[in-house]
Motif scaffolding. Sequence first.
Motif, short mmCIF file in Angstrom:
data_model
loop_
_atom_site.label_atom_id
_atom_site.label_comp_id
_atom_site.label_asym_id
_atom_site.label_seq_id
_atom_site.Cartn_x
_atom_site.Cartn_y
_atom_site.Cartn_z
N MET A 1 0.85 -1.20 0.00
CA MET A 1 0.00 0.00 0.00
C MET A 1 0.89 1.25 0.00
SD MET A 1 -2.66 1.34 2.95
CE MET A 1 -3.89 0.08 2.73
N LYS A 2 0.55 2.19 -0.86
CA LYS A 2 1.29 3.44 -0.85
C LYS A 2 0.64 4.39 0.15
CE LYS A 2 1.67 5.01 -5.02
NZ LYS A 2 1.19 4.92 -6.38
N THR A 3 1.40 5.40 0.55
CA THR A 3 0.93 6.35 1.55
C THR A 3 -0.41 6.97 1.11
OG1 THR A 3 3.19 6.81 2.21
CG2 THR A 3 1.53 8.45 2.81
N ILE A 4 -0.50 7.33 -0.16
CA ILE A 4 -1.72 7.99 -0.67
C ILE A 4 -2.93 7.06 -0.54
CG2 ILE A 4 -1.32 7.33 -3.09
CD1 ILE A 4 -2.86 10.61 -1.81
N THR B 1 15.50 8.40 10.77
CA THR B 1 15.33 7.26 9.86
C THR B 1 14.24 7.47 8.82
OG1 THR B 1 13.83 6.25 11.45
CG2 THR B 1 16.12 5.58 11.58
N ASP B 2 14.31 6.65 7.79
CA ASP B 2 13.22 6.52 6.81
C ASP B 2 12.56 5.20 7.16
OD1 ASP B 2 14.45 8.70 5.69
OD2 ASP B 2 15.42 7.56 4.10
N ARG B 3 11.25 5.19 7.32
CA ARG B 3 10.59 3.96 7.77
C ARG B 3 9.19 3.89 7.20
NH1 ARG B 3 7.35 5.71 12.04
NH2 ARG B 3 7.80 7.89 12.49
N GLU B 4 8.60 2.71 7.33
CA GLU B 4 7.22 2.52 6.92
C GLU B 4 6.43 2.02 8.12
OE1 GLU B 4 5.00 -0.31 3.85
OE2 GLU B 4 6.43 1.04 2.89
N LYS B 5 5.23 2.57 8.30
CA LYS B 5 4.38 2.13 9.40
C LYS B 5 2.94 2.15 8.92
CE LYS B 5 3.35 3.09 14.26
NZ LYS B 5 2.28 3.95 14.69
N ASP B 6 2.23 1.04 9.10
CA ASP B 6 0.82 0.93 8.68
C ASP B 6 0.61 1.35 7.23
OD1 ASP B 6 0.36 0.24 11.34
OD2 ASP B 6 -0.11 2.30 11.91
N GLY B 7 1.54 1.00 6.37
CA GLY B 7 1.37 1.31 4.96
C GLY B 7 1.74 2.73 4.57
N ARG B 8 2.26 3.51 5.50
CA ARG B 8 2.67 4.88 5.18
C ARG B 8 4.19 5.02 5.30
NH1 ARG B 8 -0.71 8.63 9.08
NH2 ARG B 8 -0.29 6.92 10.51
N ALA B 9 4.78 5.74 4.37
CA ALA B 9 6.23 6.00 4.41
C ALA B 9 6.48 7.27 5.21
CB ALA B 9 6.76 6.14 2.99
N PHE B 10 7.47 7.23 6.09
CA PHE B 10 7.82 8.39 6.91
C PHE B 10 9.30 8.74 6.75
CE2 PHE B 10 4.11 6.80 9.17
CZ PHE B 10 3.42 7.96 9.46
N THR B 11 9.58 10.02 6.66
CA THR B 11 10.94 10.54 6.73
C THR B 11 11.04 11.32 8.03
OG1 THR B 11 11.08 10.71 4.32
CG2 THR B 11 12.63 12.05 5.60
N ASP B 12 11.79 10.77 8.99
CA ASP B 12 11.96 11.45 10.28
C ASP B 12 13.13 12.43 10.18
OD1 ASP B 12 9.96 9.78 11.20
OD2 ASP B 12 11.33 8.35 12.13
N LEU B 13 13.10 13.44 11.03
CA LEU B 13 14.12 14.48 10.96
C LEU B 13 14.54 14.89 12.37
CD1 LEU B 13 14.78 15.48 8.07
CD2 LEU B 13 13.69 17.63 8.65
N ASP B 14 15.83 15.18 12.54
CA ASP B 14 16.30 15.79 13.78
C ASP B 14 16.87 17.18 13.47
OD1 ASP B 14 18.85 15.41 12.71
OD2 ASP B 14 19.48 13.95 14.21
#
Length: 194
Positions: free
Chosen positions: A1-4, A139-152
């Motif tokens: 599943m893509k984020t959209i 990190t770059d990660r996927e959770k529940d079918g959504r892609a996330f780009t985390d930032l500090d």
Amino acid sequence: MKTIDYYNQYADQFLQATLYVDMESLYQPFLAKLPDSARILDLGCGSGRDTLAFKNKGYQVDATDYSEVLVERATQLTGVPVKQQSFYELDMHDVYDGVWACASLLHCDRNRLPDVLKRIHSALRCGGICYMSFKYGTTDREKDGRAFTDLDEHQAKLLLDQLDGVAVLKQWITVDKRPDRKEEWLNVLWKKHA
């Protein structure tokens, strides 16, 4: 599943989880830097919660989201004709006093963030303000079918250093405003210099 696909499929659950969150403490530092009749772009407006809040405070608001279903829901909620558009397609020049990218750019591919920030920079008028927020991390990660780009903080600085004439006004960490969440968020407020 893509984020959209996630947002199209789970739009109503997403609305329930986000629509009634009190965001006033995040609005204040952003709005304090804007003129009274400011024109704001809510980039990735989701439920339309923030669009409605800014509209009710008397600002001119444009809103975009990439999810077809959320565009419909946000348009119904706000009375603002929300435009279906990806942040990769933002193509405006010197239009906005403020760009509000609350929890939206975290779905941007890390390698495309510099380009998207250039697009936001271009859309801002001289002296314009951008607020953006990311889940705190590296990190770059996927959770529940959504892609996330985390930032500090360090990664945010490296990104903004690639833009000409930008000043970071404020950078702070908050805990998720939703009652069942404990995640930390990186909030960044930056200004495009004249």
